[in-house]
Every structure is written in structure tokens, then in C-alpha cells.
Design a protein around this motif. Structure first.
Motif, short mmCIF file in Angstrom:
data_model
loop_
_atom_site.label_atom_id
_atom_site.label_comp_id
_atom_site.label_asym_id
_atom_site.label_seq_id
_atom_site.Cartn_x
_atom_site.Cartn_y
_atom_site.Cartn_z
N LYS A 152 -28.53 -18.22 -14.05
CA LYS A 152 -29.08 -18.34 -15.43
C LYS A 152 -28.51 -19.67 -15.96
CE LYS A 152 -26.39 -16.96 -18.78
NZ LYS A 152 -25.28 -16.75 -18.74
N HIS A 153 -30.39 -20.55 -16.14
CA HIS A 153 -29.65 -21.76 -16.99
C HIS A 153 -30.69 -22.07 -17.54
CE1 HIS A 153 -28.07 -23.14 -13.17
NE2 HIS A 153 -28.83 -22.34 -12.24
N LEU A 154 -30.13 -22.93 -18.47
CA LEU A 154 -31.41 -23.05 -20.18
C LEU A 154 -32.22 -24.15 -20.25
CD1 LEU A 154 -31.44 -21.93 -23.11
CD2 LEU A 154 -29.44 -23.21 -24.36
N LEU A 155 -33.12 -24.06 -20.57
CA LEU A 155 -34.43 -25.58 -20.93
C LEU A 155 -34.63 -25.45 -22.36
CD1 LEU A 155 -35.63 -27.92 -20.18
CD2 LEU A 155 -37.83 -25.87 -19.61
N MET A 156 -34.42 -26.32 -23.45
CA MET A 156 -34.52 -26.28 -24.58
C MET A 156 -35.92 -27.24 -24.53
SD MET A 156 -31.02 -25.61 -26.14
CE MET A 156 -29.97 -27.45 -25.17
N GLY A 157 -36.53 -27.11 -25.55
CA GLY A 157 -37.38 -28.28 -26.67
C GLY A 157 -37.14 -27.97 -27.95
N ASN A 158 -38.49 -29.16 -28.60
CA ASN A 158 -38.41 -29.17 -29.50
C ASN A 158 -38.36 -27.80 -30.48
OD1 ASN A 158 -38.27 -31.18 -31.96
ND2 ASN A 158 -40.28 -29.98 -32.53
N GLY A 159 -38.35 -26.92 -30.46
CA GLY A 159 -38.23 -25.78 -30.92
C GLY A 159 -36.67 -25.55 -31.30
N PHE A 160 -35.79 -26.03 -30.21
CA PHE A 160 -33.74 -26.26 -30.78
C PHE A 160 -33.58 -26.42 -32.26
CE2 PHE A 160 -29.99 -28.83 -29.94
CZ PHE A 160 -28.86 -27.33 -29.86
N LYS B 181 -20.91 -23.90 -34.72
CA LYS B 181 -19.90 -22.59 -34.20
C LYS B 181 -20.61 -21.89 -33.65
CE LYS B 181 -16.11 -22.14 -33.48
NZ LYS B 181 -15.39 -23.01 -32.31
N SER B 182 -21.77 -21.33 -33.56
CA SER B 182 -22.89 -20.08 -33.58
C SER B 182 -23.64 -20.98 -32.15
CB SER B 182 -23.25 -19.79 -34.64
OG SER B 182 -25.38 -18.91 -33.92
N LEU C 90 -24.25 -21.56 -25.97
CA LEU C 90 -24.18 -23.02 -24.85
C LEU C 90 -23.57 -22.59 -24.13
CD1 LEU C 90 -24.99 -26.49 -27.19
CD2 LEU C 90 -27.06 -25.47 -25.59
N SER C 91 -22.58 -21.30 -24.44
CA SER C 91 -21.60 -21.63 -23.55
C SER C 91 -21.61 -20.64 -23.17
CB SER C 91 -19.66 -21.24 -24.67
OG SER C 91 -19.18 -22.23 -25.47
N ASN D 163 -16.82 -29.08 -30.85
CA ASN D 163 -16.20 -27.92 -31.00
C ASN D 163 -15.54 -28.10 -29.41
OD1 ASN D 163 -16.83 -25.91 -32.22
ND2 ASN D 163 -19.22 -26.53 -31.78
N GLU D 164 -15.25 -29.14 -29.31
CA GLU D 164 -14.39 -29.60 -27.78
C GLU D 164 -14.38 -29.34 -26.55
OE1 GLU D 164 -10.80 -29.70 -29.20
OE2 GLU D 164 -10.98 -31.78 -30.88
N SER D 165 -15.67 -29.12 -26.47
CA SER D 165 -16.43 -28.37 -25.33
C SER D 165 -15.52 -28.74 -23.25
CB SER D 165 -17.90 -28.36 -24.38
OG SER D 165 -17.71 -27.71 -23.65
N LYS D 166 -14.84 -27.55 -22.73
CA LYS D 166 -13.81 -28.03 -21.88
C LYS D 166 -14.83 -27.79 -20.35
CE LYS D 166 -9.81 -28.44 -23.91
NZ LYS D 166 -10.42 -28.12 -25.30
N THR D 167 -15.69 -27.39 -20.83
CA THR D 167 -17.46 -26.97 -19.66
C THR D 167 -18.26 -28.72 -19.52
OG1 THR D 167 -18.19 -25.30 -20.63
CG2 THR D 167 -15.91 -25.24 -19.55
N ALA D 168 -19.00 -28.71 -20.38
CA ALA D 168 -19.87 -29.49 -21.08
C ALA D 168 -19.45 -31.23 -20.24
CB ALA D 168 -20.54 -29.73 -22.40
N ASN D 169 -20.48 -31.08 -18.98
CA ASN D 169 -20.08 -32.29 -18.77
C ASN D 169 -21.80 -33.37 -18.66
OD1 ASN D 169 -19.58 -34.94 -16.79
ND2 ASN D 169 -18.41 -33.98 -15.92
N ASP D 170 -21.81 -34.60 -19.08
CA ASP D 170 -23.20 -35.08 -19.47
C ASP D 170 -23.39 -36.20 -17.93
OD1 ASP D 170 -21.48 -36.74 -20.60
OD2 ASP D 170 -22.32 -36.82 -22.22
#
Length: 348
Positions: A23-31, A128-129, A134-135, A160-167
Motif C-alpha cells: 500500500k502507498h499513501l497520497l495526502m492532500g490538503n485535508g491532511f 506522535k500520532s 505514517l510509519s 520523531n527521528e524517522s529511520k525509514t523516511a527518505n526524501d
């Protein structure tokens, strides 16, 4: 199916887990509006720009009579095309073009000015929530796409010092022999490209901290003991604006995207996702045809098998939202499912 019968967000995740489908996530302005609608709604942006009392923009809003910036920009584009086609005088065309540019810059100014000043203005529990939300994607090697301009996504992942997010951004060490000389390590600015092959977070329409220098895609950072937003505003004061897709309709947005290599990379990654796509806070309005087209490309234009996008799960908040998705369902070349976005509880 009625709105009250829609599946919850957790039921969607459970269904995809049962199917063993990525699964993948697409977020718009509602986020962002779910975080604070008083800051990130069109009404808030409109009110900010209206308070500028700019005579050109005031006349523009009065004439077009809408708070939808995309609609205003699209109508301006139409006016310019008509004026040129009918041989309108150069002065009028230049006035319209100047108004269009002014509106785009004012929109960016509004987003940055209304934005919370720094990451610690965001309550810890909300941060955190959202990070946990996202995690569920990033920790599984899945991708997150955003069309938002603000810093909320960046803040949550950083705090939250994500270890898996990469931009895709990274720094180069300027003095690799520093340990031999006793000097401190020195790094250059944060440029995009070094880690793009591992990229998992994509700003499809750009975002406040990302700038195009002409030769590099650079991300603004905390430096000189100043907040990130302060550094961004200082660049904007010098007429150095972030990468923002503020064009009118889907076609204009796509042109903007393909004129920037970072945006192109993000968009083409959306076109290549497989499995399923979950959307949150993305309305699929009349100016979002380019996003639907990306989804259809990922779905291999409706191919029956192979590595492709099989389905999209669209979050809606109301019966009206559900009816809208039903009315455009035929535009998608993959299976369309709808869930109750109010059950996602991203920020709580």
C-alpha cells in the motif's frame, strides 16, 4: 452504498494485509486541515491575502467571486489566452500576467505567514500520532506522496527521528580528512539527488523548504540558530521562492511539474506504484486530472495482470464526498473503493 456503511480506515488496512498487497499513501490538503482548519483552509488563505489590501488582487477577487485559488488562476489563464487570441493590447495582457504572478506569490506568502512558527508548536501527542500513521507505510518500504505545501509532514518525520523516511536529500562532506587535522567536519548544503534511489517521501507539488537554485534542488534547514520557517521567509524576502505548483487546472500543473526535475521525479514515482493506493484528504476535484492520470498510468491503463496498481482507497468525510467519488469513478482504470476518512484519526 451510503456514507454510514463505509469501511473504516483500520478495516481498509486489515483488508490489504489479508490480501498481502503493498500500500502507498497520497495526502492532500485535508491532511493539514485535519491538523488545524483555521490555518490551512482556502478561507484562511483567502482572508490573509484579502487583508493585504492589494488593489489588483482586490479587484480580482471581486470580479471572479470565489475563494478557490485554483479556479481564480485558471480563469486568469483563460483571460490571458483570450486577450492574446483577440489581439488585446499589450498593456492589458501584461496586467493580467502580472496579476497571475502576484497571486501565486501571495499564496506562498500566505502559507508561510499563517504557518506555526516552529516544530515544537505542534503538540507532542499529535506529532506522535501522525508519526505512527505514517510509519505504517514507511516502515514497510512503502511510499508517501503529498501535494501539500506546508511543513507538517517534514516536522513530524524529523521530530520523531524517522529511520525509514527518505526524501532524497543529502549532504556531502567537504573535508573528508578532518579527523587527521583535528578540524570539525564540514558539510555543504542539503541537495536533492544523492539518495533519490531510496526515496520514500515525495512532495508532488513542492513544499516550503525546497528551492530550485537553477543548478541544484536545495532544501532549507535549521541554521544560524534560526527556525526553519524564519530562514525560508528570509529567502522569500529576497524574492527566492520555494518550489510550489500553483497553476490552475491539471494540465497547467503537469506542465509546471515537468519543468522541474525534482517534481518530475516525484510525479513519475507516483505513476509507477504497485499494489494499492490509499488517499487521505485528497478530493479529486476538477483540477486534479493529472493525479488521476498518474494513477491510471500506475494501473497500466487497466491491464488485467502484471506488476501494477490494482486499487485505490479514497477517504471521504461526508455523503457529499461519497457522491462526488461515485460521479468520477469512471475516470479511474483500477478498482475504486471508498472509506470513512474521519476514522483515520491521524492527529489523535
Amino acid at each position: 452504498m451510503e456514507f454510514k456503511q463505509l469501511r473504516t480506515y483500520d478495516e481498509v488496512l486489515k483488508d490489504l494485509k489479508t490480501k498481502r498487497r503493498s500500500k502507498h499513501l497520497l495526502m492532500g490538503n485535508g491532511f493539514s486541515m485535519a491538523y488545524d482548519k483555521n490555518i490551512f483552509s482556502y478561507n484562511a488563505l483567502y482572508d490573509f491575502i484579502e487583508k493585504l489590501k492589494d488593489p489588483v488582487l482586490s479587484k480580482l477577487f471581486e470580479a471572479i467571486n470565489t475563494k478557490n485559488f485554483e479556479q481564480i488562476m485558471r480563469q486568469l489563464d483563460n483571460f490571458i489566452e483570450i486577450a492574446i487570441a483577440l489581439g488585446g493590447n499589450d498593456k492589458l495582457v501584461k496586467q493580467l500576467q502580472a496579476a497571475n504572478e502576484l497571486l501565486q506569490k501571495s499564496l506562498i506568502d500566505a502559507v508561510s505567514s499563517l504557518h506555526p512558527e516552529h516544530v515544537f508548536e505542534m503538540p507532542e501527542e499529535k506529532s506522535k500520532s501522525c508519526f505512527n500513521f505514517l510509519s505504517a507505510y514507511l516502515d514497510n518500504g512503502e511510499k508517501v506522496f503529498s501535494t501539500n505545501y506546508d511543513l507538517l509532514l517534514y516536522w513530524v518525520l524529523m521530530r520523531n527521528e524517522s529511520k525509514t523516511a527518505n526524501d532524497g536529500f543529502g549532504m556531502e562532506l567537504l573535508n573528508p580528512g578532518y579527523h587527521k587535522t583535528g578540524d570539525d567536519p564540514e558539510y555543504d548544503d542539503l541537495y536533492w539527488g544523492k539518495y533519490k534511489d531510496e526515496q520514500s517521501v515525495f512532495h508532488v507539488h513542492g513544499t516550503l523548504p525546497i528551492f530550485d537554485t537553477g543548478t541544484e534542488i536545495e532544501k532549507e534547514v535549521y541554521k544560524n540558530r534560526k527556525y526553519l520557517l524564519t530562514n525560508i521567509k528570509e529567502r522569500m524576502d529576497k524574492k527566492d521562492y520555494p518550489i510550489f505548483v500553483t497553476a490552475g487546472d491539471g494540465e497547467e500543473k503537469l506542465k509546471h511539474i515537468y519543468h522541474n526535475r525534482y517534481l518530475t521525479f516525484c510525479y513519475e514515482n507516483l505513476c509507477k506504484i504497485t499494489g494499492s493506493l490509499i488517499t487521505f484528504g485528497f478530493g479529486f476535484g476538477e483540477y486534479d486530472e493529472h493525479i488521476i492520470d498518474a494513477i491510471n498510468k500506475a494501473a497500466k491503463r487497466g491491464a488485467q495482470s502484471g506488476e501494477k496498481l490494482f486499487s485505490v482507497y479514497i477517504g471521504v468525510y461526508s455523503e457529499g464526498g461519497l457522491e462526488h467519488i461515485k460521479s468520477i469513478e469512471h475516470k479511474f482504470l483500477c478498482k475504486v473503493n471508498v472509506y470513512n476518512a474521519g476514522t483515520a484519526n491521524i492527529w489523535s
